[in-house]
Design a protein around this motif. Structure first.
Motif, PDB file in Angstrom:
ATOM      1  N   GLN A 125       0.824  -1.209   0.000  1.00  0.00           N
ATOM      2  CA  GLN A 125       0.000   0.000   0.000  1.00  0.00           C
ATOM      3  C   GLN A 125       0.860   1.261   0.000  1.00  0.00           C
ATOM      4  O   GLN A 125       0.543   2.234  -0.679  1.00  0.00           O
ATOM      5  CB  GLN A 125      -0.958   0.005   1.198  1.00  0.00           C
ATOM      6  CG  GLN A 125      -2.146  -0.905   1.013  1.00  0.00           C
ATOM      7  CD  GLN A 125      -3.021  -0.441  -0.131  1.00  0.00           C
ATOM      8  OE1 GLN A 125      -3.515   0.682  -0.139  1.00  0.00           O
ATOM      9  NE2 GLN A 125      -3.193  -1.293  -1.127  1.00  0.00           N
ATOM     10  N   CYS A 126       1.948   1.236   0.722  1.00  0.00           N
ATOM     11  CA  CYS A 126       2.863   2.390   0.734  1.00  0.00           C
ATOM     12  C   CYS A 126       3.481   2.595  -0.646  1.00  0.00           C
ATOM     13  O   CYS A 126       3.612   3.732  -1.112  1.00  0.00           O
ATOM     14  CB  CYS A 126       3.953   2.199   1.791  1.00  0.00           C
ATOM     15  SG  CYS A 126       3.328   2.230   3.486  1.00  0.00           S
ATOM     16  N   ALA A 127       3.842   1.509  -1.315  1.00  0.00           N
ATOM     17  CA  ALA A 127       4.418   1.609  -2.660  1.00  0.00           C
ATOM     18  C   ALA A 127       3.391   2.152  -3.650  1.00  0.00           C
ATOM     19  O   ALA A 127       3.688   3.071  -4.432  1.00  0.00           O
ATOM     20  CB  ALA A 127       4.938   0.247  -3.123  1.00  0.00           C
ATOM     21  N   ILE A 128       2.201   1.612  -3.633  1.00  0.00           N
ATOM     22  CA  ILE A 128       1.148   2.071  -4.546  1.00  0.00           C
ATOM     23  C   ILE A 128       0.873   3.555  -4.336  1.00  0.00           C
ATOM     24  O   ILE A 128       0.802   4.329  -5.292  1.00  0.00           O
ATOM     25  CB  ILE A 128      -0.137   1.240  -4.364  1.00  0.00           C
ATOM     26  CG1 ILE A 128       0.098  -0.200  -4.813  1.00  0.00           C
ATOM     27  CG2 ILE A 128      -1.303   1.865  -5.131  1.00  0.00           C
ATOM     28  CD1 ILE A 128      -1.008  -1.152  -4.393  1.00  0.00           C
ATOM     29  N   SER A 129       0.737   3.950  -3.086  1.00  0.00           N
ATOM     30  CA  SER A 129       0.476   5.352  -2.757  1.00  0.00           C
ATOM     31  C   SER A 129       1.583   6.258  -3.291  1.00  0.00           C
ATOM     32  O   SER A 129       1.319   7.316  -3.871  1.00  0.00           O
ATOM     33  CB  SER A 129       0.340   5.503  -1.241  1.00  0.00           C
ATOM     34  OG  SER A 129       0.131   6.843  -0.894  1.00  0.00           O
ATOM     35  N   ALA A 130       2.823   5.849  -3.122  1.00  0.00           N
ATOM     36  CA  ALA A 130       3.969   6.656  -3.563  1.00  0.00           C
ATOM     37  C   ALA A 130       4.045   6.763  -5.079  1.00  0.00           C
ATOM     38  O   ALA A 130       4.307   7.843  -5.625  1.00  0.00           O
ATOM     39  CB  ALA A 130       5.259   6.052  -3.014  1.00  0.00           C
ATOM     40  N   ILE A 131       3.809   5.668  -5.760  1.00  0.00           N
ATOM     41  CA  ILE A 131       3.893   5.653  -7.223  1.00  0.00           C
ATOM     42  C   ILE A 131       2.784   6.508  -7.827  1.00  0.00           C
ATOM     43  O   ILE A 131       3.036   7.365  -8.685  1.00  0.00           O
ATOM     44  CB  ILE A 131       3.860   4.201  -7.757  1.00  0.00           C
ATOM     45  CG1 ILE A 131       5.126   3.459  -7.321  1.00  0.00           C
ATOM     46  CG2 ILE A 131       3.695   4.180  -9.277  1.00  0.00           C
ATOM     47  CD1 ILE A 131       5.059   1.943  -7.484  1.00  0.00           C
TER      48      ILE A 131
END
Length: 145
Positions: A125-131
């Motif tokens: 979720q952190c990766a998706i949010s950042a991308i």
């Protein structure tokens, strides 16, 4: 093109998302499409292997052309193949969510982000949010929860 400035923005976005979720300390790595490290940060108190796991998530996603959540699903059906790939690549494949391909608006792969430190779901979720926060795309079906 995946620039250092863009990779840095994504790393900062992932760290911000982790703090908003009160995640355990994380490590965040961005690789370009050739698997070269572009940006990395490890939060204070993140445990020793977090860089290695983040790298295996990002590299595994790149090498297999799929996010690690998808790879984990494939491993449930065909564990022998994916374990063999992990062994053949010297451990450059982690079968846990948190390795997310970075795509442009045309769905071309620019690189991958690997995050390790909390549960695979939180890392992802952190990766998706950042991308997405950096104006880039992820695979269809991946959403911010």
């Amino acid at each position: 093109m995946l620039t250092l400035e863009l990779a840095d923005r994504m790393v900062e976005g992932a760290l911000k998302a982790a703090r908003e979720r009160k995640a355990m300390p994380i490590a965040v790595l961005v690789l370009d499409a050739g698997g070269h490290p572009v940006a990395f940060k490890r939060e204070d108190r993140a445990s020793l292997f977090r860089f290695d796991i983040a790298r295996a998530k990002a590299m595994g996603a790149l090498g297999m052309g799929a996010d690690t959540r998808d790879l984990a699903g494939r491993a449930a059906v065909n564990p022998t193949f994916l374990i063999t790939v992990a062994m053949a690549t010297g451990g450059s494949l982690a079968l846990s969510p948190g390795g997310v391909l970075i795509r442009d608006s045309a769905a071309e792969i620019l690189g991958a982000m690997g995050i390790s430190g909390d549960t695979g779901d939180v890392d992802e979720q952190c990766a998706i949010s950042a991308i997405i926060g950096a104006g880039l795309s992820v695979a269809d079906g991946l959403r911010i929860a």
